[in-house]
Design a protein around this motif. Sequence first.
Motif, PDB file in Angstrom:
ATOM      1  N   HIS A  59       0.808  -1.221   0.000  1.00  0.00           N
ATOM      2  CA  HIS A  59       0.000   0.000   0.000  1.00  0.00           C
ATOM      3  C   HIS A  59       0.842   1.272   0.000  1.00  0.00           C
ATOM      4  O   HIS A  59       0.430   2.292  -0.543  1.00  0.00           O
ATOM      5  CB  HIS A  59      -0.998  -0.029   1.156  1.00  0.00           C
ATOM      6  CG  HIS A  59      -2.124  -0.971   0.878  1.00  0.00           C
ATOM      7  ND1 HIS A  59      -2.148  -2.263   1.353  1.00  0.00           N
ATOM      8  CD2 HIS A  59      -3.232  -0.832   0.115  1.00  0.00           C
ATOM      9  CE1 HIS A  59      -3.242  -2.861   0.914  1.00  0.00           C
ATOM     10  NE2 HIS A  59      -3.917  -2.026   0.153  1.00  0.00           N
ATOM     11  N   GLU A  88       1.466   2.891  -3.349  1.00  0.00           N
ATOM     12  CA  GLU A  88       0.517   3.798  -4.018  1.00  0.00           C
ATOM     13  C   GLU A  88       1.021   5.236  -3.985  1.00  0.00           C
ATOM     14  O   GLU A  88       0.520   6.080  -4.721  1.00  0.00           O
ATOM     15  CB  GLU A  88      -0.850   3.732  -3.307  1.00  0.00           C
ATOM     16  CG  GLU A  88      -1.547   2.409  -3.511  1.00  0.00           C
ATOM     17  CD  GLU A  88      -2.900   2.369  -2.816  1.00  0.00           C
ATOM     18  OE1 GLU A  88      -3.517   3.427  -2.590  1.00  0.00           O
ATOM     19  OE2 GLU A  88      -3.332   1.245  -2.482  1.00  0.00           O
ATOM     20  N   HIS A  89       1.964   5.507  -3.081  1.00  0.00           N
ATOM     21  CA  HIS A  89       2.440   6.885  -2.899  1.00  0.00           C
ATOM     22  C   HIS A  89       3.859   7.012  -3.443  1.00  0.00           C
ATOM     23  O   HIS A  89       4.803   7.285  -2.719  1.00  0.00           O
ATOM     24  CB  HIS A  89       2.384   7.245  -1.418  1.00  0.00           C
ATOM     25  CG  HIS A  89       1.033   7.033  -0.808  1.00  0.00           C
ATOM     26  ND1 HIS A  89      -0.035   7.867  -1.073  1.00  0.00           N
ATOM     27  CD2 HIS A  89       0.559   6.057  -0.009  1.00  0.00           C
ATOM     28  CE1 HIS A  89      -1.107   7.421  -0.424  1.00  0.00           C
ATOM     29  NE2 HIS A  89      -0.779   6.321   0.224  1.00  0.00           N
TER      30      HIS A  89
END
Length: 211
Positions: free
Chosen positions: A140, A143-144
């Motif tokens: 996750h 995603e950045h």
Amino acid sequence: PELDIPTERATFAMGCFWAPEPIYGCKKGVIRTKVGYCGGTKENPTYRSLGDHTEAIQIEYDPTQTDYKTLLGVFWRQHDSTAKYKSQYKSAIYYENDEQKKLAEESKAEYQKELQRPIVTDIEKLGKFYDAENYHQKYHLREHVQFYDSLGLTDPALVRSHVATRLHGYIYGYGTLADFEDESKKWSLSEDQIAFVKKQMAHPRAIHCGL
Ligand code: MHO
């Protein structure tokens, strides 16, 4: 800032392995996390060819700051230990010594008292743990991309990074602002980076993990 200190290990399977990395990432005493496959017999499993293995998280923690029992408490509360899934997603605790085995069994009995339905979690001895492909690590956080790029945390650094492990947890809303402000001093983040993390903490993206 990558903290090369003595650690102990905990290995848990709690469904799709994307979810538990941020859950554990910024818990007190967690130094780093990674995900992989274990519990089966197939040699060199991969995500696309998993055989009888299970998706699991491996947590390295500082035993002077937290302990196995505390991490087990998070395990029981953060996934459904009463649901029967195929081996890829089953609920399991992989112990590495008699002490961990005993604590796992005790905590299972303790937590069962709070539930109506029987716990189906397997408690097994850890065999070989195969690291998952890089793209599953800190899934996750990936995603950045601009953010972790700005920190110089591109692969392979991202996979083993203590700072990435901790930020993964904070960004998905599993820590407190006070803890973040305190510990992020050690990482010399820029004002922009700090502002980004705080914004995410206020409105964390949902973790998607459809089994
Ligand atoms: N197929 C699900 C779970 C992925 S997980 C790493 C999804 O794509 O969300 O097994």
